[in-house]
Design an enzyme around this catalytic site. Structure first.
Site, PDB file in Angstrom:
ATOM      1  N   CYS A 126     -16.961  54.979  11.195  1.00 39.91           N
ATOM      2  CA  CYS A 126     -17.825  55.023  12.378  1.00 39.91           C
ATOM      3  C   CYS A 126     -17.136  55.805  13.499  1.00 39.91           C
ATOM      4  O   CYS A 126     -17.757  56.638  14.170  1.00 39.91           O
ATOM      5  CB  CYS A 126     -18.168  53.609  12.834  1.00 39.91           C
ATOM      6  SG  CYS A 126     -16.755  52.559  13.239  1.00 39.91           S
ATOM      7  N   SER A 157     -19.601  43.467  16.553  1.00 37.39           N
ATOM      8  CA  SER A 157     -20.154  44.448  15.616  1.00 37.39           C
ATOM      9  C   SER A 157     -19.158  44.809  14.518  1.00 37.39           C
ATOM     10  O   SER A 157     -19.415  45.710  13.716  1.00 37.39           O
ATOM     11  CB  SER A 157     -20.595  45.718  16.349  1.00 37.39           C
ATOM     12  OG  SER A 157     -19.483  46.402  16.879  1.00 37.39           O
ATOM     13  N   GLY A 161     -16.247  43.410   6.477  1.00 40.78           N
ATOM     14  CA  GLY A 161     -15.895  44.674   5.825  1.00 40.78           C
ATOM     15  C   GLY A 161     -15.075  45.567   6.733  1.00 40.78           C
ATOM     16  O   GLY A 161     -14.062  46.138   6.319  1.00 40.78           O
ATOM     17  N   THR A 162     -15.508  45.692   7.982  1.00 37.26           N
ATOM     18  CA  THR A 162     -14.770  46.512   8.946  1.00 37.26           C
ATOM     19  C   THR A 162     -13.364  45.974   9.150  1.00 37.26           C
ATOM     20  O   THR A 162     -12.379  46.718   9.149  1.00 37.26           O
ATOM     21  CB  THR A 162     -15.512  46.534  10.307  1.00 37.26           C
ATOM     22  OG1 THR A 162     -16.809  47.115  10.117  1.00 37.26           O
ATOM     23  CG2 THR A 162     -14.750  47.337  11.338  1.00 37.26           C
ATOM     24  N   ARG A 163     -13.249  44.655   9.312  1.00 38.71           N
ATOM     25  CA  ARG A 163     -11.942  44.051   9.565  1.00 38.71           C
ATOM     26  C   ARG A 163     -11.007  44.180   8.363  1.00 38.71           C
ATOM     27  O   ARG A 163      -9.795  44.335   8.515  1.00 38.71           O
ATOM     28  CB  ARG A 163     -12.127  42.580   9.961  1.00 38.71           C
ATOM     29  CG  ARG A 163     -12.842  42.422  11.296  1.00 38.71           C
ATOM     30  CD  ARG A 163     -13.245  40.987  11.584  1.00 38.71           C
ATOM     31  NE  ARG A 163     -14.065  40.896  12.781  1.00 38.71           N
ATOM     32  CZ  ARG A 163     -13.584  40.724  14.014  1.00 38.71           C
ATOM     33  NH1 ARG A 163     -12.273  40.594  14.191  1.00 38.71           N
ATOM     34  NH2 ARG A 163     -14.400  40.664  15.046  1.00 38.71           N
TER      35      ARG A 163
END
Length: 291
Positions: A126, A157, A161-163
């Site tokens: 992102c 937000s 998955g991002t973490r």
């Protein structure tokens, strides 16, 4: 020629938002949402009338009607999925930082990658989708010796998955700032901001340049912002280029479209919007060629 049918692997926030974006597409037709367990995302897709499965990658790999697959799982999972999908002849848009295929930032290098007949498009991250266009614009105008970006997103937000992919985020984004953005050297940092109410995604781009022509830099940045806005309307300059000697600073903000996710989740919205914009062009070419 019918629209190209799409399968999405990963029914979480990113996969669900992708589904809604695909539903508006002129060249793409949503067909299958697949995961590995029954989930809210699977039930939501089924409620909209789409085919669903909990057999993961195999569900889309074995379906001859599906031409394009979005993998919205994780970097480790995509490493396993990529060869299966390649063997099945699918065009893949990798939403993870796995970077099995080449990095794609639609307004910068998509046309070139299409000429190479790539079958696995990596959407970087992102932060990469938000900052690489600016890094590229600065580099083409002023030749960047070093570029560093700080992507600041709302903690709300940043899902599991991002973490889980924070290390991959910084490594992949940094590499893409060099490979696609053109900087000789690069660095990427991500900040999860716990502020309430949640803040919009904000991205700071710092560059040290060899040819600090302020007019050329401003014109180049303004042009690329307009190009990004063609597929991410909520993309804007928060701080226009500041040129101080050989240092250039730009800050951009991303407001999400609100298709499924809150508008403050611009980080998830921009990578999804970029992926669908890229897939639209690939699908248009597939339809033209009768594939």
């Amino acid at each position: 020629m019918e629209r190209v049918k799409v399968g999405i692997i990963g029914p979480g926030n990113i996969g669900t938002d992708l589904m809604y974006k695909v539903m508006r597409s002129r060249n793409l037709e949503m067909k299958t949402m697949t995961g590995i367990v029954e989930s809210e995302g699977i039930r939501r897709a089924a409620g909209l009338g789409f085919q669903t499965s909990i057999e993961g990658v195999e569900a889309v790999a074995r379906d001859p009607e599906i031409g394009i697959v979005f993998d919205a799982t994780g970097a480790a999972a995509h490493m396993k999925h990529a060869p299966i999908l390649r063997e099945a002849g699918k065009i893949v848009f990798d939403m993870t930082p796995a970077a099995v295929g080449p990095f794609v930032v639609p307004c910068v290098n998509l046309d070139h990658l299409q000429e190479l007949n790539t079958d696995n498009y990596n959407m970087v991250t992102c932060g990469g989708q938000a900052t690489i266009p600016i890094a590229y614009a600065i580099n083409r105008a002023a030749d960047s010796e070093y570029t560093e970006i700080v992507a600041c997103i709302s903690s709300k937000s940043a899902g599991p998955g991002t973490r889980a992919n924070i290390d991959e985020f910084t490594q992949t984004t940094s590499k893409a700032l060099h490979v696609v953005g053109g900087a000789d050297r690069s660095k990427a940092i991500i900040v999860l901001n716990p502020a309430e109410p949640p803040l919009m995604m904000s991205n700071t781009i710092y560059s040290i340049v060899k040819n600090p022509d302020e007019r050329a830099i401003v014109e180049s940045v303004n042009q690329i912002v307009r190009e990004v806005q063609a597929y991410v309307p909520g993309y804007s300059l928060r701080v226009p280029p500041i040129v101080d000697g050989n240092k250039v600073t730009v800050i951009v903000q991303v407001e999400g479209a609100g298709d499924f996710l809150p508008k403050y989740s611009g980080n998830l919205d921009i990578i999804n919007a970029a992926a669908v914009a890229a897939a639209e062009k690939v699908a248009a070419r597939m339809r033209k060629e009768g594939k």
